[in-house]
Design an enzyme around this catalytic site. Structure first.
Site, PDB file in Angstrom:
ATOM      1  CD  GLU A  85      48.392  34.767 -20.235  1.00  0.00           C
ATOM      2  OE1 GLU A  85      48.476  35.634 -21.581  1.00  0.00           O
ATOM      3  OE2 GLU A  85      47.993  33.517 -20.248  1.00  0.00           O
ATOM      4  N   GLY A  86      52.983  36.686 -18.422  1.00  0.00           N
ATOM      5  CA  GLY A  86      53.585  37.555 -17.940  1.00  0.00           C
ATOM      6  C   GLY A  86      54.102  37.795 -16.313  1.00  0.00           C
TER       7      GLY A  86
END
Length: 599
Positions: free
Chosen positions: A440-441
């Protein structure tokens, strides 16, 4: 074996006392049924399911892992049965839209239930967990036909959802993705390409899996402006909406991983699979952010969950393990040695875990509440909530996962050599926690988003939206009793603004200055943000003690932990400040050839 025990007292403290959830939900349209009694009852039932059903499967699931054979993924023993019980109890529908079968309860309750389930068994939670993002994306961007076909089944839990972004040649740089979507005569699209790292991409726990897929139309412009979003079910639907023939999407393999081994991380091949456009063409990345922001807060919960589980294991061990004598004299005179909790360094580790975990819980529940205000508040309230969420989400995702991993490692350290041995369960927590800083980054991506888009990109508006709240709180509680926290916090708030201005000025001359400062800036921001929540908890605890309300010892522990955070952890900001102000030259001037030491 580690046995999870839900921290119900602290959860209720944050939910009911600190955030005053009942008062909020009584005035938010659609959430009026969320009384304190109802919320407490739901949390208690969620705790029972986590403790009695999921926790016993955590280590066995890690030992067994998932298996892949001839394109079929099998989850560990007990996982499908636990999922069916989860569905039968109505948990997937908790916070979903009532129009499509949801219970319409606040997002906050969904976040709390995810914390409970995820702390007990994060690998298992990955299967239903990603469905929340798919639901939110279809709710916000799908047309009515798509909502009718997919939402009801996703909300009831008979189907699960995934997020299919990553490809082998591109991770966070989605502008490079190659998956194609060819228009078909019937209005559908043929989706072709390979996606990797797809959590819960295939499994044996639900009758269908709804993939949310990024792909390019034939006439799409290059880069991120040419990405569209598609619904691609594992099984096609018949005319009456039931599961039909298999779609042309298959699991080619599952990854062999460091941790969360009971969660199937899949390579998915889309071979002309039938998909359906969701949202406008070439606007898929914008729609996906609905999914990604939900997922980022969910990933932040993972940092909290692993910190909590590690703390529980470390605290129990520190009370039982006997080693050496206290430097101030025996505390267990009838035994051969004292329990290690009497030693200052062990207490340093335990208090660090406790301060990070309890501060993070307050932070993340606050964000969940802002999500509810965004959904149901007035236009003015929703706008303010949206801006706060935009600013605080990258801090939450990166900072809470970084400190959650630190807390997981500290728990292992408390065990000493026993922590390195598999049977105790502590090394699994460390392995499982490590991924949270990546998906998710990554921390670096979140840091660039924070400093680039949210701070400099908004001209400081989003930052000041939060620091104004901090400043108002400090002014309101500037009296002598609370000044030990609020006077310090106010100084940090002012310094935060000044640092941001300095970075902005330097970045105008050299864009690398922002990138060079980004991670240290985010960590600085995280420590100050947590200081705000610890100040709020300390002020409230002092008020409760003065009024002789409730369990005095609980509130005294809050005050003591707040002091520990301010005196021991908040000063970490000083090193981050010095590093981020050192500039980009110490990173960028070395020629690339000089990195090579092999010759």
């Amino acid at each position: 074996m580690l046995q999870y025990k839900a921290p119900l007292r602290d959860i209720r403290f944050v939910m009911n006392e600190l955030l005053e959830s009942e008062a909020l939900y009584q005035r938010l349209p659609g959430y009026e049924e969320a009384s304190q009694d109802l919320m407490d009852a739901i949390v208690e039932e969620g705790a029972k399911f986590a403790e009695n059903v999921l926790s016993p499967l955590n280590q066995s699931g890690d030992d067994e892992g998932c298996t892949w054979k001839d394109g079929v993924v099998t989850t560990p023993q007990g996982f499908p049965e636990a999922y069916q019980q989860f569905v039968d109890n109505g948990w997937p529908a908790l916070s979903a839209d009532t129009e499509y079968g949801g219970q319409g309860l606040p997002n906050l309750l969904g976040i709390i239930v995810n914390e409970l389930a995820g702390t007990a068994n994060w690998s298992w939670l990955m299967y239903p967990g990603l469905s929340h993002g798919a639901i939110k994306t279809i709710e916000e961007h799908g047309d009515e036909e798509q909502k009718q076909k997919y939402l009801t089944r996703l909300i009831e839990g008979s189907w699960t959802g995934t997020m299919c972004l990553t490809e082998a040649h591109c991770g966070s740089d989605l502008g490079l993705l190659r998956t194609k979507a060819e228009p078909q005569a019937d209005g559908s699209y043929a989706i072709s390409g390979t996606k990797i790292f797809i959590s819960a991409g295939d499994h044996d726990m639900a009758e269908n899996i709804v993939h949310i897929v990024l792909a390019r139309l034939p006439d799409a412009p290059p880069g991120t402006k040419g990405i569209s979003l598609f619904i691609v079910p594992k099984f096609k639907l018949t005319d009456d909406g039931t599961v039909g023939e298999r779609n042309s999407v298959h699991c080619a393999s599952i990854e062999k991983k460091m941790g969360i081994k009971a969660s199937a991380t899949c390579v998915l091949n889309f071979d002309g699979a039938t998909g359906y456009l969701i949202g406008p063409p070439n606007r898929g990345l914008n729609a996906m952010f609905t999914f990604m922001n939900t997922a980022r807060i969910g990933t932040a919960i993972q940092g909290l969950a692993h910190g909590e589980l590690s703390y529980q294991g470390a605290l129990a061990y520190a009370r039982d393990r006997l080693a050496m004598r206290s430097l101030t004299g025996p505390k267990n005179p009838d035994g051969p040695a004292d329990p290690i909790i009497v030693h200052a360094d062990v207490r340093r580790m335990l208090l660090t875990q406790k301060a990070l975990v309890e501060g993070s819980r307050a932070f993340l529940y606050y964000l969940a509440q802002k999500g509810d205000i965004l959904d149901a508040g007035s236009e003015k309230e929703a706008k303010a909530a949206d801006e706060l969420l935009a600013f605080l989400t990258p801090i939450a995702k990166a900072f809470v996962t970084e400190t959650g991993y630190e807390a997981a490692n500290l728990g292992l350290q408390v065990y000493g050599g026993h922590g390195f041995i598999k049977e105790w369960g502590m090394e699994q927590i460390v392995r499982d926690a490590r991924i949270a800083m990546l998906y998710e980054g990554t921390t670096g991506i979140q840091a660039l988003d924070l400093i680039g888009r949210k701070v400099l990109g908004s001209g400081g508006k989003l930052l000041m939206g939060f620091t104004d709240l901090v400043g108002a709180f400090c002014d309101e509680h500037a009296g002598e009793a609370d000044a030990e926290f609020t006077s310090v916090l106010k100084c940090y708030k002012d310094d935060w603004l000044e640092l941001s201005l300095k970075i902005g000025e330097k970045a105008m001359q050299n864009p690398d200055e922002a990138g060079a400062a980004a991670v240290d800036y985010l960590m600085y921001s995280g420590y100050v943000t947590l200081a705000y929540f610890w100040a709020r908890m300390a002020v409230l605890a002092r008020q409760k003690i003065a009024a002789a309300e409730g369990d005095t010892s609980f509130y005294e522990a809050k005050l003591m932990t707040a002091r520990f955070y301010y005196e021991r952890l908040l000063p970490r900001t000083l090193s981050h400040k010095q590093a981020l102000l050192s500039g980009s030259d110490n990173l960028m001037t070395m020629p690339e050839a000089l990195f090579d030491v092999a010759g």
